[in-house]
Enzyme design. Structure first.
Site, mmCIF file in Angstrom:
data_model
loop_
_atom_site.group_PDB
_atom_site.id
_atom_site.type_symbol
_atom_site.label_atom_id
_atom_site.label_comp_id
_atom_site.label_asym_id
_atom_site.label_seq_id
_atom_site.Cartn_x
_atom_site.Cartn_y
_atom_site.Cartn_z
ATOM 1 N N HIS A 1 0.875 -1.202 0.000
ATOM 2 C CA HIS A 1 0.000 0.000 0.000
ATOM 3 C C HIS A 1 0.899 1.235 0.000
ATOM 4 O O HIS A 1 1.474 1.605 1.021
ATOM 5 C CB HIS A 1 -0.908 0.019 1.232
ATOM 6 N N HIS B 1 1.661 5.361 -1.733
ATOM 7 C CA HIS B 1 1.321 6.545 -2.538
ATOM 8 C C HIS B 1 2.591 7.094 -3.163
ATOM 9 O O HIS B 1 3.509 7.506 -2.443
ATOM 10 C CB HIS B 1 0.671 7.616 -1.667
ATOM 11 N N LEU B 2 2.644 7.084 -4.487
ATOM 12 C CA LEU B 2 3.824 7.607 -5.196
ATOM 13 C C LEU B 2 3.574 8.961 -5.836
ATOM 14 O O LEU B 2 4.528 9.603 -6.292
ATOM 15 C CB LEU B 2 4.269 6.620 -6.279
ATOM 16 N N ARG B 3 2.295 9.371 -5.929
ATOM 17 C CA ARG B 3 1.941 10.633 -6.607
ATOM 18 C C ARG B 3 2.435 10.613 -8.056
ATOM 19 O O ARG B 3 2.570 9.565 -8.656
ATOM 20 C CB ARG B 3 2.496 11.858 -5.858
ATOM 21 N N ASN C 1 -4.945 7.378 -6.159
ATOM 22 C CA ASN C 1 -5.627 8.646 -5.817
ATOM 23 C C ASN C 1 -4.842 9.866 -6.299
ATOM 24 O O ASN C 1 -4.476 10.739 -5.529
ATOM 25 C CB ASN C 1 -5.946 8.730 -4.317
ATOM 26 N N LYS D 1 -9.324 -0.099 -5.919
ATOM 27 C CA LYS D 1 -9.326 0.593 -4.632
ATOM 28 C C LYS D 1 -10.629 1.337 -4.417
ATOM 29 O O LYS D 1 -11.057 2.138 -5.255
ATOM 30 C CB LYS D 1 -8.154 1.580 -4.583
ATOM 31 N N HIS E 1 -10.440 1.441 1.696
ATOM 32 C CA HIS E 1 -10.236 2.458 2.734
ATOM 33 C C HIS E 1 -11.481 2.330 3.609
ATOM 34 O O HIS E 1 -12.539 2.861 3.272
ATOM 35 C CB HIS E 1 -10.087 3.858 2.143
ATOM 36 N N HIS F 1 -4.633 -0.561 5.887
ATOM 37 C CA HIS F 1 -4.155 0.213 7.035
ATOM 38 C C HIS F 1 -5.082 0.111 8.248
ATOM 39 O O HIS F 1 -5.641 1.103 8.711
ATOM 40 C CB HIS F 1 -3.885 1.678 6.665
ATOM 41 N N LEU G 1 -4.849 9.168 7.916
ATOM 42 C CA LEU G 1 -6.163 8.537 7.992
ATOM 43 C C LEU G 1 -6.049 7.091 7.541
ATOM 44 O O LEU G 1 -5.365 6.828 6.563
ATOM 45 C CB LEU G 1 -7.158 9.303 7.105
ATOM 46 N N ASP H 1 1.506 2.647 3.507
ATOM 47 C CA ASP H 1 0.678 3.847 3.318
ATOM 48 C C ASP H 1 1.542 5.113 3.349
ATOM 49 O O ASP H 1 1.069 6.181 3.732
ATOM 50 C CB ASP H 1 -0.446 3.914 4.358
ATOM 51 N N HIS I 1 3.384 14.517 1.620
ATOM 52 C CA HIS I 1 2.797 15.858 1.513
ATOM 53 C C HIS I 1 3.917 16.836 1.845
ATOM 54 O O HIS I 1 4.722 16.566 2.738
ATOM 55 C CB HIS I 1 1.659 16.047 2.515
ATOM 56 N N ALA J 1 -3.691 14.852 5.543
ATOM 57 C CA ALA J 1 -3.489 13.558 6.192
ATOM 58 C C ALA J 1 -2.451 12.755 5.430
ATOM 59 O O ALA J 1 -2.527 12.652 4.206
ATOM 60 C CB ALA J 1 -4.804 12.791 6.220
HETATM 61 C C1 NCD Z 1 -3.336 9.194 2.000
HETATM 62 C C2 NCD Z 1 -2.807 10.216 0.989
HETATM 63 O O1 NCD Z 1 -2.215 11.194 1.407
HETATM 64 O O2 NCD Z 1 -2.976 9.986 -0.215
HETATM 65 N N1 NCD Z 1 -3.367 9.786 3.302
HETATM 66 C C3 NCD Z 1 -3.403 9.125 4.493
HETATM 67 O O3 NCD Z 1 -3.574 9.773 5.520
HETATM 68 N N2 NCD Z 1 -3.260 7.816 4.564
HETATM 69 C C4 NCD Z 1 -4.669 8.719 1.560
HETATM 70 C C5 NCD Z 1 -5.133 7.476 2.284
HETATM 71 O O4 NCD Z 1 -4.593 6.398 2.084
HETATM 72 O O5 NCD Z 1 -6.062 7.590 3.073
HETATM 73 ZN ZN ZN Z 2 -3.200 5.184 1.565
#
Ligand code: NCD
Ligand code: ZN
Length: 344
Positions: free
Chosen positions: A13, A15-17, A41, A99, A136, A174, A218, A246, A250, A262
């Site tokens: 899990h 996030h690479l953006r 996302n 997802k 989620h 998560h 989150l 996860d 940011h 988050a």
């Molecule tokens: C994630 C994100 O920043 O994309 N943020 C987080 O708090 N985990 C989104 C997510 O997985 O809920």
């Molecule tokens: Zn996530």
């Protein structure tokens, strides 16, 4: 020197953006992990196989020269996802899961599902194609206390969903509560990922000496009894529980804000953080299977062949990392960590 050698892990899990952020964060993940389930996302989200193919190409292009990494792609479920897209995804091979974000639950989830009941034709197609559904698992009803949103999601949405589609393979992502652990243990074809922050911190970390935005993610950190329950699950040797960081980058200014985003960034030192959590309950012998075996087993992929070594070395996590035109603050920035991955 005390060392710990494991089969190279995967991150189930992540996030690479995209764009410059992708280029800034991907090298951290590539150093520790062979593969990752990449969250969809983006803005706009990755909704189709064609969009996933294009995003995958951008990730492959951002891998540092000479390094190996396999992005495992996901599709973002919306109210308008067509069942035919699942068939296309299954044929495409590189899409490994779909997802589900409840609309508005978290970062970049505006296009998420407004009513899970609207997606039954897609879930039917996923059940037939044996395509895992990644959840989620939080309700978004503002009347529900933020600390209860996972528990209420399980009761109100997940139990009925699995009654309608008992063969659907589900990952509750998560997880943060004892209720989630109990549900996963009791339910067939259901697994869970667990993050380093939820293994190491209770909600007290959010308020340690003041307001701590870099511990805000989150689902939100829960009370200590829940932390202990998920730590027990992670270290139990049960294959239903496996690693998913996860890690969610940011920029510093978007976290340290009147309305902070988050997400915790842990790709820098994920394996070391997990090692510390496992060591805290004398369960380092259970780390390899959690990090490197149970994920590929669930996704029906081969386990990795190469290895990674951690050494017992105390080092200081940097205050921030370079990040586009701002800084990126890693989890537990400026503090000590007692394991260090030896990078090749
Ligand atoms: C994630 C994100 O920043 O994309 N943020 C987080 O708090 N985990 C989104 C997510 O997985 O809920
Ligand atoms: Zn996530």
């Amino acid at each position: 020197m005390e060392t710990l050698t494991l089969t190279r892990p995967d991150d189930w899990h992540l996030h690479l953006r995209d764009g410059e952020v992708l280029k800034a964060v991907l090298p951290h993940t590539v150093r520790q992990f062979a593969r990752a389930i990449v969250m969809p996302n983006l803005k706009p989200p990755v909704r189709t196989v064609a969009e996933a193919a294009a995003y995958r190409d951008r990730i492959l292009a951002a891998i540092p020269a000479g390094q190996q990494f396999e992005p495992l792609m996901t599709l973002y479920l919306t109210d308008n996802t067509r069942p035919e897209e699942i068939v296309t995804a299954r044929e495409a091979q590189f899409v490994k899961a779909v997802k589900y974000y409840p609309a508005g639950a978290t970062t970049n989830s505006d296009a998420g599902v407004t009513d899970i009941g609207k997606c039954d034709r897609v879930f039917e197609a996923m059940e037939q194609a044996d395509m895992p559904l990644l959840l989620h698992g939080e309700v978004t009803d503002p009347a529900v206390d933020i600390f209860d949103r996972e528990k209420v999601f399980i009761e109100k949405h997940l139990i009925p969903l699995k009654q309608r589609f008992p063969q659907l393979r589900v990952v509750l992502e998560h997880i943060t509560t004892s209720e989630a652990v109990d549900y996963v243990l009791a339910t067939d074809r259901t697994a869970a990922t667990i993050t380093p922050q939820h293994l190491l911190y209770s909600r007290n970390a959010l308020f340690q000496g003041g307001l701590r935005p870099h511990y805000f993610c989150l689902p939100i950190l829960k009370r200590e009894t829940h932390r202990q329950a998920i730590l027990r699950a992670a270290t139990s040797g049960n294959p239903k529980f496996f690693l998913g960081t996860d890690s969610a980058p940011h920029s510093r200014h978007s976290k340290e804000s009147a309305c902070g985003c988050a997400g915790c960034f842990s790709a820098l030192h994920a394996l070391e953080l997990y090692a510390e959590a496992f060591e805290s309950v004398n369960a380092l012998d259970k780390l390899e299977a959690f990090a490197s075996f149970y994920g590929p087993d669930f996704y029906q992929l081969p386990r990795n062949r190469d290895r990674i070594t951690l050494s017992k070395t105390t080092w200081r996590i940097p205050d921030q990392l370079p990040f586009v035109d701002d800084g990126l603050v890693p989890l537990r920035a400026g503090e000590a960590l007692t394991w260090k991955a030896l990078l090749n």
